[in-house]
Design a protein around this motif. Sequence first.
Motif, PDB file in Angstrom:
ATOM      1  N   LYS A 189      72.934 -19.175  94.749  1.00 21.35           N
ATOM      2  CA  LYS A 189      73.965 -20.011  94.163  1.00 21.35           C
ATOM      3  C   LYS A 189      73.310 -20.887  93.103  1.00 21.35           C
ATOM      4  O   LYS A 189      72.610 -21.850  93.418  1.00 21.35           O
ATOM      5  N   GLY A 190      73.517 -20.539  91.837  1.00 18.58           N
ATOM      6  CA  GLY A 190      72.879 -21.301  90.768  1.00 18.58           C
ATOM      7  C   GLY A 190      71.370 -21.143  90.817  1.00 18.58           C
ATOM      8  O   GLY A 190      70.842 -20.037  90.797  1.00 18.58           O
ATOM      9  N   THR A 191      70.681 -22.256  90.930  1.00 18.47           N
ATOM     10  CA  THR A 191      69.214 -22.235  90.990  1.00 18.47           C
ATOM     11  C   THR A 191      68.690 -22.287  92.417  1.00 18.47           C
ATOM     12  O   THR A 191      67.486 -22.416  92.623  1.00 18.47           O
ATOM     13  N   VAL A 192      69.578 -22.173  93.411  1.00 13.96           N
ATOM     14  CA  VAL A 192      69.183 -22.283  94.817  1.00 13.96           C
ATOM     15  C   VAL A 192      69.285 -20.914  95.472  1.00 13.96           C
ATOM     16  O   VAL A 192      70.282 -20.197  95.328  1.00 13.96           O
ATOM     17  N   LEU A 193      68.236 -20.558  96.194  1.00 15.48           N
ATOM     18  CA  LEU A 193      68.194 -19.316  96.953  1.00 15.48           C
ATOM     19  C   LEU A 193      68.314 -19.640  98.438  1.00 15.48           C
ATOM     20  O   LEU A 193      67.529 -20.417  98.980  1.00 15.48           O
ATOM     21  N   MET A 194      69.321 -19.055  99.076  1.00 16.80           N
ATOM     22  CA  MET A 194      69.502 -19.197 100.528  1.00 16.80           C
ATOM     23  C   MET A 194      68.749 -18.070 101.219  1.00 16.80           C
ATOM     24  O   MET A 194      68.915 -16.896 100.872  1.00 16.80           O
ATOM     25  N   HIS A 195      67.935 -18.415 102.204  1.00 15.68           N
ATOM     26  CA  HIS A 195      67.152 -17.416 102.916  1.00 15.68           C
ATOM     27  C   HIS A 195      67.195 -17.735 104.402  1.00 15.68           C
ATOM     28  O   HIS A 195      66.715 -18.793 104.841  1.00 15.68           O
ATOM     29  N   VAL A 196      67.757 -16.804 105.181  1.00 20.47           N
ATOM     30  CA  VAL A 196      67.878 -16.954 106.629  1.00 20.47           C
ATOM     31  C   VAL A 196      66.993 -15.899 107.272  1.00 20.47           C
ATOM     32  O   VAL A 196      67.068 -14.710 106.924  1.00 20.47           O
ATOM     33  N   GLN A 197      66.149 -16.307 108.250  1.00 18.03           N
ATOM     34  CA  GLN A 197      65.224 -15.395 108.907  1.00 18.03           C
ATOM     35  C   GLN A 197      65.356 -15.510 110.416  1.00 18.03           C
ATOM     36  O   GLN A 197      65.537 -16.622 110.964  1.00 18.03           O
ATOM     37  N   VAL A 198      65.220 -14.355 111.090  1.00 19.25           N
ATOM     38  CA  VAL A 198      65.282 -14.304 112.550  1.00 19.25           C
ATOM     39  C   VAL A 198      64.097 -13.481 113.043  1.00 19.25           C
ATOM     40  O   VAL A 198      63.881 -12.343 112.589  1.00 19.25           O
TER      41      VAL A 198
END
Length: 287
Positions: A255-264
């Motif tokens: 989203k824009g300049t932000v990277l969402m990263h979810v890890q399990v």
Amino acid sequence: MSTEPTGAAEPGTAAADPSEPPVPTAPPVPAEPSAESSAVTAPESSEVIGSAAEPAPRKRKLSAGALFLTAVLAGPALGLAVGYGVQASRPETPLPKITASPLAYPAARVDPAALAAAAPKPLNIDGDLRDLLVKKPDGAQDTKRFGTDGWMDAADIAETFGDTKGVFQRLLTNGFRRAAVVAWEADDAQYRVELLQYLPENTGEVIDQVNISTSRADVSRLPGNDDCLIVVHKDAMHYAKSTEQYYYGEAAARKGTVLMHVQVYAKNPVDRAKLEDLAKRQWERIA
């Protein structure tokens, strides 16, 4: 028969004393030559004078390099002189008049409030990124080994990978700015949610910074979101420099300049439904 010695002096002169050195006499002065004699001896005297004079200097020939250098230096100067002469002989060309369109003003005044409301809304990514993270579930054990007070720098992120040096260099090269993180443990699984922000000029490439692998994995997307990628690996993996196994799943979106990263990281195969629900809730907070 005469009895006088052969070397006797003439009468009236004294005999030379052999012990005294002879007195030098002046050289005889030659008589001036007559016209006839000078005419005859002139070639001989001129030949003597000519042979005694210095030889005339030989003319030095220019080499090919000197001729080329002379041509190189003289060519531009000659061309400049010819060009200047041609340009100077031409008549003057008058310049066009300077024209400008008259200033125009709108008939009605612009309402600043309406103009601001019509402008695109700025992305909600300039404040505290920690406020945009999902909350830890109730009853989950908090994991505080990542970063400091919810923040992670490039070194903190690189230490969580096996290729620490390579990850650190890529983060700095690709415009990494800052990252916020929340992590917890629940149901024999470790969860980590990161919001990584990059410089604006690297916005288009931030989705590639997490190096998501889709080999032998189930890949899907959030409904209605083509920028989100959910990956669940089928085979177990090993931690770096360890024989301990784990199953891995991740989700990423930008989203824009932000990277969402979810890890399990789970001891058993990752539950896709739980991973997808967590990614959806985190995406809604930054969308």
